[in-house]
Every structure is written in C-alpha cells, then in structure tokens.
Design a protein around this motif. Structure first.
Motif, PDB file in Angstrom:
ATOM      1  N   THR B 233       0.867  -1.178   0.000  1.00  0.00           N
ATOM      2  CA  THR B 233       0.000   0.000   0.000  1.00  0.00           C
ATOM      3  C   THR B 233       0.909   1.236   0.000  1.00  0.00           C
ATOM      4  O   THR B 233       2.101   1.118   0.288  1.00  0.00           O
ATOM      5  CB  THR B 233      -0.884   0.046   1.255  1.00  0.00           C
ATOM      6  OG1 THR B 233      -0.046   0.312   2.385  1.00  0.00           O
ATOM      7  CG2 THR B 233      -1.634  -1.265   1.471  1.00  0.00           C
ATOM      8  N   PRO B 234       0.347   2.416  -0.308  1.00  0.00           N
ATOM      9  CA  PRO B 234       1.169   3.649  -0.251  1.00  0.00           C
ATOM     10  C   PRO B 234       1.731   3.905   1.146  1.00  0.00           C
ATOM     11  O   PRO B 234       2.705   4.646   1.308  1.00  0.00           O
ATOM     12  CB  PRO B 234       0.176   4.753  -0.629  1.00  0.00           C
ATOM     13  CG  PRO B 234      -0.928   4.073  -1.327  1.00  0.00           C
ATOM     14  CD  PRO B 234      -1.012   2.676  -0.782  1.00  0.00           C
ATOM     15  N   HIS B 235       1.143   3.270   2.166  1.00  0.00           N
ATOM     16  CA  HIS B 235       1.608   3.499   3.536  1.00  0.00           C
ATOM     17  C   HIS B 235       3.058   3.100   3.745  1.00  0.00           C
ATOM     18  O   HIS B 235       3.782   3.719   4.532  1.00  0.00           O
ATOM     19  CB  HIS B 235       0.732   2.724   4.535  1.00  0.00           C
ATOM     20  CG  HIS B 235      -0.694   3.162   4.540  1.00  0.00           C
ATOM     21  ND1 HIS B 235      -1.065   4.445   4.857  1.00  0.00           N
ATOM     22  CD2 HIS B 235      -1.826   2.478   4.269  1.00  0.00           C
ATOM     23  CE1 HIS B 235      -2.384   4.537   4.787  1.00  0.00           C
ATOM     24  NE2 HIS B 235      -2.868   3.370   4.426  1.00  0.00           N
ATOM     25  N   GLU B 237       5.554   3.264   1.675  1.00  0.00           N
ATOM     26  CA  GLU B 237       6.491   4.254   1.163  1.00  0.00           C
ATOM     27  C   GLU B 237       6.658   5.417   2.132  1.00  0.00           C
ATOM     28  O   GLU B 237       7.774   5.864   2.396  1.00  0.00           O
ATOM     29  CB  GLU B 237       6.006   4.771  -0.188  1.00  0.00           C
ATOM     30  CG  GLU B 237       7.152   5.146  -1.103  1.00  0.00           C
ATOM     31  CD  GLU B 237       6.669   5.449  -2.505  1.00  0.00           C
ATOM     32  OE1 GLU B 237       6.113   4.519  -3.131  1.00  0.00           O
ATOM     33  OE2 GLU B 237       6.831   6.601  -2.943  1.00  0.00           O
ATOM     34  N   SER B 238       5.541   5.900   2.689  1.00  0.00           N
ATOM     35  CA  SER B 238       5.683   7.025   3.627  1.00  0.00           C
ATOM     36  C   SER B 238       6.338   6.563   4.928  1.00  0.00           C
ATOM     37  O   SER B 238       7.073   7.311   5.564  1.00  0.00           O
ATOM     38  CB  SER B 238       4.357   7.736   3.882  1.00  0.00           C
ATOM     39  OG  SER B 238       3.348   6.830   4.184  1.00  0.00           O
TER      40      SER B 238
END
Lengths: 185, 255, 327
Positions: B233-235, B237-238
């Motif tokens: 998920t994009p999570h 990466e952050s």
C-alpha cells in the motif's frame, strides 16, 4: 463513569528461589492479571526476578509497631467485614527502618485483625517495625512456568548495560591522539 | 544446501524479518501516546522485542548468503526501496486508534505463536534455535494482547463497537498471514518450515475461539486481500521515507 | 508526649507538642536518618516533596516526547533499539516517582490533572524542540548528564522512597548518558555534515542545559529550608559548576566549540568560568512561552483524552468480573 488511573497494586518480587518476596514498588492496573503484566513490564527491565506477586493496595491491612503498642488496637481498627469462614492470609514484615515489607509466612483467619493477631503470636521474632496482612485470594502470582517468557528475556537485552558503551575508552584514545598531535608540532 | 533451496530460505527469512521490523516500527509510534503510563512502557517493550526479532532473522539471512551480520541488517533496513520489502500489508497500515492496534497485534501474535510452535522443530538448525528464543517472548506478547482483546471486547458498548470495527477492517488482510511464498513448497518439503495450510487451520481455530469469548465476530462479506508480498500500500512508502530519513543523508557515514 | 523527670531539677521549657515534633524531625535528618511513609513530618515538608517529586515525574513523562519523535528516524537498528529502551526507561522513572509521591498522599489522578491543566510544572528543558538526529546525542550526554548530577544528590535526600527512587533512576540513567555520548562522538568524528549537525546541536542545547540547574544560589529563596530538611544537599551553582568542568574538556577534545565567547579557565580554582546566563529566556520558557510548551501539553492531553474510553472499558470489565465472582 468518572475517569481513573485505575487502582493501585503493590508489587512483590522474589529475586532468587532462596530469598523471600519483597515489596518493591506499586503500579496502577484495572485487575490482577493486568497488574501482574504491568508490573513485569515496568520493573523487570532490570534487575532480574523469578517470581512476582501483586495485590490491590486497598486490600492490605497494615499496622506499625507503634500502633500495635496500643492495647486497644484491635477494637480501634476499621475493617470491612468478618467472613464466616477461615482463609489463608499472607503475612509481611518490615524489620529494618530502610527495609521493605518482606514475606514471612501464612496464617489462617476469618478477618485481617484475627490474621494479624495470629501473626503476632507466631512471627514476632526480630521485632518487626511494621506489618502487612492480606487474604491470599486477592493475590495474583506468576507461575514457575512463566519464568521463561516473563523474566528470562530481559537478560538478553545487554544494550541496557552501560558497559556496552565504550565511551571512556573512546575519549581516552581521542585525547591521547590530540596530545600526540600537539607534541609533534 | 542446493541453490534453489537456499534461495527459498533467503526469501522466507527476509519475509519474516520484514514483518517484525515494520510492525515493531509501527508499535514504537505509540511511545508517549498510550492510554495510560503503564501501557506506554508495556508497548515500548513489545516494539523493542519485535525489532530485536527482526534483527535476529536479518542476521540469519546474512549468515546464509555470506554477508556480514553486523552490517547487512542495517543495509537491508535503511537502503531498500518499498518495492524490495517483503512484509505483508497488515503491518504497514497506520496505527489507528488503540482498538485497531490491539486487534492487529492480537492477529499477528497468534499467527507468530502458531508458526513458532512448529518452527522450533525446523530441520534448519539456526532457524530452530532462533525460533526457540523468539518464542519465549511471543508467549508473553500473546498473553498481553489476548488479555486486552478480552477486556476491550467485553468492557463497554463503546469499546466493543471500536473493536468490532477494527476487526472488520483488519480481517481481509489476514489472508496474507499464511499465504505461501512462491518457492515455499521447497522449504516445506525439506522440513525447514511447516505447511502453511496446516498453520492457517490451527490459527483459525485459536482465533475464532478467542474472538467468540470476547464477543467479537469475523465479518461475513469480505474480499480477502490475496496479494504477493511484493505488493504494498502507499503506507509503506511514507513509513520508509521517515524511517530512512537520517540514514539516507549519507549512506557511507557511521551513526 | 513530653516527659519530665520530677526528680531532676532542670530548666525545661514545656514546648507545644508540634514544636517538639519538629525539633525531633530535624534532629533525625541531621543524624542522617531517613524519613519513611507513616513517620511524622511537617506539613510543609510533605507539600514541598509532593511538589518536587511530581514535577520530577512529569519531567520524565513529558521528556519521552522530544526523544520519542526520533525513534522512527533512528539511523541504525542499534540506535533504534537503544533509543526505544531509553524512552521506555523514562516512562519507568516517571512511574517510580509517581509512586514515591503517592506514599506522601498524592494521587495519580490529581497529579495528572495538575500537569494537564498547567498547574504543575516540569523541567523547562523539555520545552525545546529536537530538530536533528544530533539532538538525541546531545540530550543523552548533556541533559541526562545534568539530570544524573541532580539525581545523585537526591539519592541521598531525607525522604526514603524518593531517595530510593533516585538511586534506581541513577543506575539506569548511566546507560542513557553513555549512549548519548557515543552518538556525539561518532558525529564529531564523522563527515563534515555530521560535524556541522552536532555543532549546531551543542549551540542550541548548551545554555538551556546550564539553566536546568536552576537560578543562581543568590536568587533561590527556598534553599535554606530544603537544605535543612535534607532535600537539597548541594546548591544550584555547585552542581552547575561540576557539570561545566566535566563537559567542557570533553567537548573541546572532540573538536566542538562551546557557544560562549566568555568561557575561560581559571587556574586558581580549577574551574571553567562561563559568561552570563540569559535568565530572561529561562523565565519566558518556564512561564509557557517556550517553543514547545503548548505542543507538549497538547500531545499529553490528547493521549489522555483519546485513552478515556480505554480506561473506562477496563474498569468496567474489572467490575463485571468482580460482581460475577461475588455471586
């Protein structure tokens, strides 16, 4: 419902099997099982222990030697109620002024007052400065099987030891090199 | 060891390490924000244990592939991109509220317990030894989260509602817990790891019984999230942007 | 109870009960005895201690925040784990200290309420932001180093539970200081960017750390009583000088400069002498106008409020279980 920080529990630790449990500190928890786990997390970072007991602070009946010197101490004490059956009570004593409450043994009684009266008859050697008695049924204990999962793991976390950080040796080397650089100028 | 078996083992160790690292990182975010002081301390302990477990698996991986176990773990953790990470999606999700964290932790702890129970008998000796060590701490983690699950599930209407919501959100992600890696069959055949399908059955039995006791139910109509571990998920990466922020200032520097 | 030997002709002034108790109390302290829970103590002693101890506890708890913010960004696994362990310790220290205050009759609910409504204070130093990774090293070495000096003194204080709490804290804190020092050493010996990062950190934290020791002795009104009652056995300036003498040579040996143009070594006393401390800044920060005051308390308040449903749920469960058993 009003917000609380949960009731206070007194914590007793046994450092090794040949030592009695001693009162070390207290924590806040909603019930016995959480109290045992909280106590483990708060206190067994270091040093080590093999057994831990917790009891709600408000279940402890306590008297100092000074209070017991009053012959009417029993009639003057306020307790909740007397049960109709006999049950085991844990007895703790404080022998030295700076010492902590230390486990001495168990007595059978129908009330905290009766428990303390029995204890005074049986465990007075050493002239304790203060006494704690409380019913065994309010105590939550760790089991011998728990040692492996509750207490052993903290032994591995050596990064908590200051000896892991060789700052003294490092500073010595740095200063030595600086002196040598100065001398060669 | 045959090359393809070794490769499969390397993939497995990386996956296990990444799971522990990412969830340990997430749990460390609670420090100073927990509902009560005692739990701040308790949760920091869990996070510490998990990062320690990740380190153990990364070091085993280093030994296996001939890298330096002192430096390889940091290289893997601080200098890989999100696409190279092999954790399941559940661990990278943000911490949410306390109910979400507890339910996630509970689902992971039960999976760990079931898996480690079998891994202590692994035919790959280093893995058996590491599992025995880690299992001691997992037993305690499970005790802790199970107690919380019970108390929040049964406590008040509000706590129950929040727990059920959290479970509804997290349940679809549990498919990934026992989804075999592409080459996992080789490891099962060699007796290095247990059969994931058997693990899943054991896990479900345990979890469904605990959930029932806590008055919680698994959601009915859910689409299981059935993806490979290289899908994130994009999570993630952050999460990594933050985690690697300082280390990436200079990859050659010593911190 | 006053006892007069009627066979002895002495010039004894019959003192009121309380004054006699106070004298005996102060005599005990002068003899080096510890005051334990349950012993008689002046109300002022009890109140002063509750204030001091709870402030100390609040400092540990609030102090978890500026460092906790860097756990997620620690640049190696070892640094990540040791920082987590350090912050966990600080929570533990807060816990020991709240317990010591509880033995004096304070409750956790009251103490927490005082903190969150800004009635209680905590150490000023935690109102400064942690801007770079280097700050983690600086806080460990300087701030915890300063705290250790203070806590070593308090480990000898007259109130037993507080003395014991400080003894335990000191033992654990020594690893905090060392891990901080190690970070600073690595940075000071590292790349140009790392050196610049740590120098900037020292520049920002040096003076606030010196201010941790409190106002100059000449400006401290409570000191006499605190000293007589065995609570404060070394003066602010004494502790501050010990700190300066320890840190200056080490920082300089690492090639770092102290942000003080008036810093000089005095041959005669063997002390490093500093320039003037800017007390205006100190008072600004302590009265709530520091860079992070509002933020720190807002964070603690939020954690507390967000946690309400959790605390209630666990109390409700415990009650249900107790009622179930009673039937």
């Amino acid at each position: 419902m009003t917000d609380t920080q949960w009731p206070r529990y007194e914590v007793f630790e046994q450092v090794s099997e040949d030592q009695p449990h001693q009162n070390t500190n207290s924590i806040h928890a909603p019930d016995g099982e959480m109290a045992l786990m909280n106590a483990r997390d708060v206190f067994v970072r270091r040093p080590y222990c093999v057994s831990m007991w917790v009891v709600p602070a408000d279940k402890i009946f306590s008297k100092t030697a000074q209070e017991l010197a009053d012959p009417d101490w029993a009639t003057n004490s306020e307790i909740e109620s007397v049960s109709t059956s006999t049950e085991p009570y844990y007895v703790f004593q404080k022998l030295k002024h700076r010492g902590s409450q230390t486990y001495i043994g168990i007595v059978e009684a129908q009330s905290p007052i009766e428990a303390l009266q029995h204890a005074l008859a049986v465990y007075s050697e050493g002239n304790p400065l203060a006494w704690w008695v409380f019913p065994a049924r309010f105590v939550t204990k760790s089991e011998p099987d728990d040692i492996e999962s509750m207490f052993d793991p903290s032994l591995d976390k050596t990064f908590r030891d200051q000896s892991e950080y060789h700052t003294i040796a490092m500073m010595y080397e740095i200063k030595k090199r600086a002196r040598q650089a100065e001398d060669s100028e | 060891m045959k090359a393809n078996l070794k490769e499969a083992l390397a993939h497995k160790l990386l996956a296990m390490a990444d799971d522990e690292l990412v969830v340990g990182h997430r749990n460390s975010e609670w420090t100073g924000h927990a509902p009560i002081l005692e739990e701040d301390i308790a949760f920091a302990n869990i996070a510490l244990d998990e990062i320690g477990h990740a380190k153990i698996w990364y070091q085993l991986l280093a030994d296996l592939v001939g890298e330096n176990p002192e430096t390889y773990p940091d290289r893997l953790v601080f200098h890989r991109e999100a696409a190279e990470y092999r954790n399941i999606q559940m661990v990278e999700l943000p911490i949410g509220n306390w109910a979400f964290t507890i339910v996630r932790q509970y689902l992971l702890d039960t999976a760990e317990l079931v898996r480690l129970g079998e891994l202590v008998q692994s035919q790959y000796q280093p893995m058996a030894e590491a599992s025995a060590k880690i299992r001691k701490e997992e037993i305690y983690h499970y005790r802790h989260t199970h107690a919380w699950l019970q108390r929040l599930g049964l406590g008040t209407d509000e706590s129950h509602r929040r727990m059920q919501n959290a479970l509804n959100q997290l349940w679809p992600y549990t498919t990934q817990l026992f989804e075999p890696l592409p080459d996992e069959a080789l490891l099962v055949e060699a007796g290095f790891v247990p059969d994931p399908h058997q693990l899943r059955l054991a896990w479900e039995k345990l979890v469904l019984s605990n959930l029932k006791e806590a008055n919680l139910a698994t959601p009915e109509d859910t689409t299981p999230i059935k993806v490979q571990r290289d899908q994130h998920t994009p999570h993630l990466e952050s999460l990594l942007a933050k985690m690697q922020e300082v280390a990436r200032l200079d990859s050659q520097a010593t911190w | 109870m006053g006892y007069i030997n009627i066979n002895e002709k002495v010039d004894v002034e019959v003192k009121p009960d309380k004054e006699a108790k106070l004298e005996e109390f102060e005599a005990r302290i002068a003899r080096g005895e510890k005051i334990e829970p349950g012993d008689w103590m002046p109300e002022r002693y009890r109140k002063q201690l509750i204030r001091m101890i709870s402030q100390h506890a609040h400092s540990e708890i609030v102090g978890m925040l500026p460092e906790g913010a860097w756990i997620t960004r620690a640049p190696t696994l070892r640094r990540k784990m040791t920082l987590l362990a350090k912050v966990q310790d600080e929570g533990g220290h807060g816990q020991y200290l709240y317990h010591a205050a509880e033995t004096l009759g304070a409750t956790r609910e009251e103490m927490l309420d005082a903190l969150l409504t800004e009635k209680a204070k905590y150490s000023n130093i935690f109102n400064y932001p942690t801007l770079t990774w280097a700050d983690i090293g600086t806080i460990g070495w300087l701030v915890d180093g300063a705290a250790i000096l203070n806590q070593t003194m308090l480990a000898k204080c007259s109130y037993g539970p507080y003395a014991r709490a400080n003894t335990r804290i000191c033992a654990e804190e020594s690893f905090h200081k060392r891990q901080g020092q190690e970070i600073v050493i690595f940075l000071a010996q590292g790349t140009d960017e790392q050196k610049a990062m740590v120098q900037d950190s020292i520049n920002r934290w040096w003076w606030p750390t010196l201010m941790m020791f409190g106002p100059h002795d000449s400006d401290s009104p409570n000191s006499g009583e605190l000293s007589r009652w065995g609570i404060k056995t070394k003066s602010n300036d004494e502790l501050r000088q010990m700190f300066i003498n320890e840190l200056v040579p080490d920082l300089q040996a690492l090639g770092l400069t102290i942000p003080d143009p008036d810093l000089r070594y005095d041959e005669e006393s063997g002390n490093w002498l500093i320039g003037e401390i800017d007390w205006d800044e100190f008072w600004q920060v302590i009265t709530g106008n520091g860079p992070c005051n509002k933020e720190r308390l807002a964070t603690r308040r939020k954690a507390h409020e967000d946690g309400l449903w959790v605390r209630e749920a666990l109390s409700a469960y415990a009650e249900k279980q107790a009622n179930g058993k009673a039937s």
